[in-house]
Design an enzyme around this catalytic site. Structure first.
Site, short mmCIF file in Angstrom:
data_model
loop_
_atom_site.label_atom_id
_atom_site.label_comp_id
_atom_site.label_asym_id
_atom_site.label_seq_id
_atom_site.Cartn_x
_atom_site.Cartn_y
_atom_site.Cartn_z
N LYS A 52 14.18 2.94 -13.65
CA LYS A 52 14.49 4.05 -14.45
C LYS A 52 13.60 5.32 -14.69
O LYS A 52 13.83 6.44 -14.34
CB LYS A 52 15.19 3.71 -15.82
CG LYS A 52 16.40 2.72 -15.71
CD LYS A 52 16.70 1.79 -17.03
CE LYS A 52 17.87 1.02 -16.83
NZ LYS A 52 17.86 0.26 -18.05
N GLN A 96 15.87 -1.13 -23.80
CA GLN A 96 16.18 -1.94 -22.67
C GLN A 96 16.74 -3.58 -23.25
O GLN A 96 16.07 -3.91 -24.18
CB GLN A 96 15.02 -2.20 -21.78
CG GLN A 96 15.24 -3.24 -20.66
CD GLN A 96 16.43 -2.70 -19.55
OE1 GLN A 96 16.58 -1.50 -19.38
NE2 GLN A 96 17.06 -3.58 -18.86
N ASP A 119 23.22 4.87 -23.05
CA ASP A 119 24.00 3.64 -22.73
C ASP A 119 25.33 3.21 -23.08
O ASP A 119 25.87 2.34 -22.33
CB ASP A 119 22.96 2.58 -23.41
CG ASP A 119 22.12 2.02 -22.17
OD1 ASP A 119 22.27 1.73 -21.09
OD2 ASP A 119 20.97 1.48 -22.81
N1 GUN Z 1 20.12 -4.59 -19.48
C1 GUN Z 1 20.57 -4.82 -18.36
N2 GUN Z 1 21.61 -3.75 -18.14
C2 GUN Z 1 21.27 -2.64 -19.01
C3 GUN Z 1 21.80 -1.47 -19.31
O1 GUN Z 1 22.32 -0.85 -18.63
N3 GUN Z 1 21.10 -0.89 -20.41
C4 GUN Z 1 20.20 -1.27 -21.07
N4 GUN Z 1 19.65 -0.70 -22.20
N5 GUN Z 1 19.92 -2.73 -20.93
C5 GUN Z 1 20.31 -3.41 -19.88
#
Ligand code: GUN
Length: 285
Positions: A52, A96, A119
């Protein structure tokens, strides 16, 4: 022969467009900013977060990195969210998941300003999705819809079967498919006759987190197969939730793993962040 839905290629095109938009925003002295918060040492999370951050840099988004120790108490994480909510340079906040087990995930997600919730996991944004109103949509389901759009797939009246009911993928994906007039079935670990239901699907979204769980002969000839899984096998290979070699023989279109849904999720996160910065500009704040 099935069409391979090349998420890497589609996401690169999206990133190219976003880079142009970021350039324009910068002419107005707005630099889109994304705060990425990682708590602890989960190896998969570390890989996702690194990707990311790298992708942010590629399109000119400013990244704000927060790596907290596994033992971080709830109130410290809450204080960080409050600070990021109040920081005008931060347009998007991503915490996350999963969080360490001593942290109350729901109250952390609730604390993020919905206008910065790139998100789309805040109950306000979830509620907007259920209501069919504009708001931040979760990134993986948005990536799935964009892939379906890339082949001009018309979902109206089609049977979409979503295997998995998580907040991150299954539930929002089902709602977004419904928004496009698909007939949607959500399956999960307690579903009876899963193979029978998947065999009736025009579109299969596999988000169960179990390697090659969906067998090739469950796929109806001509179906579209979207594989959200990323699993590492004993011999270190990355595989999806679908038996690709079997499914590719029946599918009309199918996503590979890796290089399918994964890169699309990140592209959608960047898009949500740029959109957050644009809204910030139009709100004049
Ligand atoms: N963990 C797995 N996929 C995601 C996601 O799309 N966003 C976040 N914040 N955590 C994750």
């Amino acid at each position: 022969m099935a069409t391979i839905l090349d998420g890497k290629k589609i996401s690169q095109e999206i990133k190219r467009v976003l880079a142009d938009e970021v350039r324009l925003l910068k002419e107005d002295n707005i630099v889109p900013g994304l705060a990425v918060v990682l708590v602890g040492e989960n190896p998969a999370s570390r890989v996702y977060v690194r990707n990311k951050r790298k992708s942010c840099a590629e399109v000119g988004i400013r990244g704000f990195d927060h790596n907290l120790s596994e033992a971080t108490p709830q109130n410290e994480l809450e204080a960080l969210i409050d600070k990021l909510n109040g920081d005008a340079n931060v347009h998007g906040i991503l915490v996350q998941l999963p969080l360490p087990s001593h942290i109350d995930e729901a109250s952390i997600l609730l604390r993020i300003d919905p206008a910065k919730d790139v998100d789309g996991f805040h109950p306000v944004n979830m509620g907007l999705l259920v209501s069919g109103l504009p708001g931040f949509r979760p990134c993986t389901p948005s990536g799935i819809m964009t892939m379906l759009d890339s082949i001009g797939y018309n979902l109206s009246g089609k049977h979409a079967v979503v295997v998995g009911r998580s907040k991150i993928v299954g539930k929002p994906a089902a709602l977004m498919l419904l928004e496009r007039h698909a007939t949607v079935t959500i399956c999960h670990s307690r579903t009876e006759d899963l193979p029978g239901i998947v065999r009736s699907a025009d579109v299969v979204v596999a988000a169960v987190g179990r390697p090659q769980f969906i067998k090739g002969d469950w796929i109806k000839p001509g179906a579209v197969v979207i594989d959200v899984g990323i699993n590492r096998t004993g011999d270190g290979q990355l595989v999806g939730d679908v038996d690709f070699e079997g499914a590719v023989k029946n599918a009309y279109a199918i996503t590979p793993v890796p290089g399918g849904v994964g890169p699309m999720t990140i592209a959608m996160l960047l898009k949500n962040t740029v959109d957050a910065a644009k809204k910030h500009r139009s709100a004049g704040t």
